[in-house]
Design an enzyme around this catalytic site. Structure first.
Site, PDB file in Angstrom:
ATOM      1  N   LYS A  98       0.804  -1.222   0.000  1.00 34.62           N
ATOM      2  CA  LYS A  98       0.000   0.000   0.000  1.00 34.62           C
ATOM      3  C   LYS A  98       0.845   1.284   0.000  1.00 34.62           C
ATOM      4  O   LYS A  98       0.462   2.297  -0.571  1.00 34.62           O
ATOM      5  CB  LYS A  98      -0.937   0.020   1.212  1.00 34.62           C
ATOM      6  CG  LYS A  98      -1.960  -1.111   1.235  1.00 34.62           C
ATOM      7  CD  LYS A  98      -3.254  -0.667   0.646  1.00 34.62           C
ATOM      8  CE  LYS A  98      -4.319  -1.743   0.480  1.00 34.62           C
ATOM      9  NZ  LYS A  98      -4.257  -2.963   1.226  1.00 34.62           N
ATOM     10  N   GLU A 120      -9.583   6.494   3.254  1.00 32.83           N
ATOM     11  CA  GLU A 120     -10.482   5.492   3.837  1.00 32.83           C
ATOM     12  C   GLU A 120      -9.639   4.268   4.146  1.00 32.83           C
ATOM     13  O   GLU A 120      -8.557   4.102   3.599  1.00 32.83           O
ATOM     14  CB  GLU A 120     -11.571   5.122   2.827  1.00 32.83           C
ATOM     15  CG  GLU A 120     -11.193   4.011   1.835  1.00 32.83           C
ATOM     16  CD  GLU A 120     -10.059   4.358   0.873  1.00 32.83           C
ATOM     17  OE1 GLU A 120      -9.855   5.568   0.624  1.00 32.83           O
ATOM     18  OE2 GLU A 120      -9.371   3.443   0.388  1.00 32.83           O
ATOM     19  N   SER A 387       1.885  -9.794  -1.260  1.00 30.22           N
ATOM     20  CA  SER A 387       1.454  -8.394  -1.083  1.00 30.22           C
ATOM     21  C   SER A 387       1.685  -7.827   0.314  1.00 30.22           C
ATOM     22  O   SER A 387       1.858  -6.622   0.462  1.00 30.22           O
ATOM     23  CB  SER A 387      -0.021  -8.248  -1.463  1.00 30.22           C
ATOM     24  OG  SER A 387      -0.826  -9.130  -0.706  1.00 30.22           O
TER      25      SER A 387
END
Ligand SMILES: *Cc1c(COP(=O)(O)O)cnc(C)c1O
Length: 405
Positions: A98, A120, A387
């Site tokens: 991220k 968010e 990830s």
């Protein structure tokens, strides 16, 4: 891939943000101007060598890139087929992919002269990555998070607050990620003059799907070059999990024109194929609009967005990025789903055989890769995008295994 799809993929999205029939902007008038401004600024930044140099300096010095391409030798032996490699996004600062996107978008925020950031978050991973990026640049940050997720992910809530971010619990609807996105968009409509909204995946109105994909493409670009350097050729198949679709889009995009590389996205199969029991948007969804974008959406007969379920909060989303819908319909990428219990098994298998604890989201991709590798030839190569790390999930996993602490 046919010549026609190859040509088409070179042109998407077009200036209106269309990936074939998917994408575009379905937002109130007040946001149109901000989205146009963002698109223009992003296009200028993309072409600006000094922006790119600053972005890559941050990825190197702050995030810790490049992330390794790691040969999972014991897991490979256990499966008895193709050689399995991991692209180690779990080793980034904050433990997931991220942050590649949040660093890029915070740089852009500064470039636009905006003084405040909102975001968010579902599981809290994107919230933490946004809080970290804002702390790094000294920008105030407000994170919208469903009340239900605040309760489930209190460790991440505490980390965000420690980084100086304000966490606002959202009490509407199902009190989860999709309600948090609605609330963030509402804030943005009222604050757009001085505020940038950092969306956390390749979803939402243009230019978010293309911009987030570009920032995350560092994953696939590095992996592709590392394959050439370490293995001497391209892989036979690449695999990634798909929630909104950002780690997968970043992994896949640099390989899209490599016809010899099979590409597979893995969605959350949850408890099974019954509506409400899964989050497999591309297996069971219909075309529709969610969060300002036309794509596949899980919805009922009346077009109401469905409730979704996954063991992993990061895959628990009823939509998917428009580029994935495009790749799905053109057939360039194959999408499968993996159920909760299969992901749990894969997490344990990878931990025991490799000493690496993947996130529950990632464990969906692992489960497919473990099964697929066994069917492939020993000379074949399969690369999985790892990830994120699983530390955030251990309390939940312990509870599910009846070993709660
Ligand atoms: C958020 C998250 C995902 C899912 O989001 P995408 O946008 O589909 O990548 C997957 N893995 C991890 C570790 C995450 O934190």
């Amino acid at each position: 891939m046919t010549a026609a799809t190859q040509r088409a993929s070179a042109q998407v999205p077009d200036a209106l943000g269309r990936f074939g029939e998917f994408g575009r902007r379905f937002v109130p008038e007040t946001l149109m101007h901000a989205l146009e401004e963002l698109t223009d600024e992003y296009n200028r930044a993309k072409a600006d060598p000094s922006f790119q140099a600053e972005f890559h300096r941050l990825l190197k010095e702050f995030v810790g890139r490049p992330s390794p391409l790691y040969y999972a030798e014991r897991l490979t032996k256990l499966c008895g087929g193709a050689r399995i490699f991991f692209k180690r996004e779990d080793l980034n600062h904050t433990g997931a992919h991220k942050i590649n996107n949040t660093m890029g978008q915070v740089l852009l925020t500064q470039r636009m002269g905006k003084k405040r950031v909102i975001a968010e978050t579902g599981a809290g991973q994107h919230g933490v990555a946004s809080a970290v990026a804002c702390a790094h640049f000294g920008l105030p940050c407000v994170v919208y998070m469903g009340e239900e997720d605040v309760r489930r992910q209190n460790l991440n809530v505490f980390i965000m607050k420690t980084m100086g971010a304000e966490v606002r619990p959202v009490t509407s609807g199902s009190r989860t990620l999709r309600d948090a996105i609605n609330e963030a968009m509402r804030d943005w409509m009222a604050s757009v003059e001085d505020t940038h909204y950092i969306l956390g995946s390749v979803v939402g109105p243009h230019p978010f799907p293309v911009m987030v994909r570009d920032f995350q493409s560092v994953i696939g670009s590095e992996a592709r070059q590392q394959c050439l350097d370490q293995i001497g050729r391209l892989p036979d198949e690449i695999v990634a999990c798909v929630g909104g679709g950002s780690n997968s889009a970043g992994m896949f995009y640099p390989f899209i024109e490599d016809e010899s590389v099979a590409i597979t996205g893995v969605e959350a199969g949850g408890r099974g194929p019954k509506p409400g029991d899964h989050a497999s948007t591309l297996s069971f969804g219909k075309k529709g609009v969610l969060h300002g974008c036309y794509s596949y959406v899980l919805q009922d007969e009346d077009g109401q967005t469905s409730d979704v379920h996954s063991i992993s909060a990061g895959l628990d989303y009823p939509g998917v990025g428009p580029e994935h819908s495009y790749w799905h319909d053109t057939g360039r990428v194959k999408y499968v789903n993996v159920q909760d219990k299969e992901a749990l098994e894969a997490m344990q298998k990878v931990a025991r055989s490799e000493g690496v604890l993947p996130a529950l989201e990632t464990s969906h991709a692992m489960s497919y890769a473990i099964r697929r590798a066994a069917e492939m030839d020993k000379d074949d190569v399969i690369v999985v995008c790892l990830s994120g790390r699983g530390d955030k999930d251990v309390a939940e996993v312990a509870r599910l295994l009846g070993q709660g602490f």
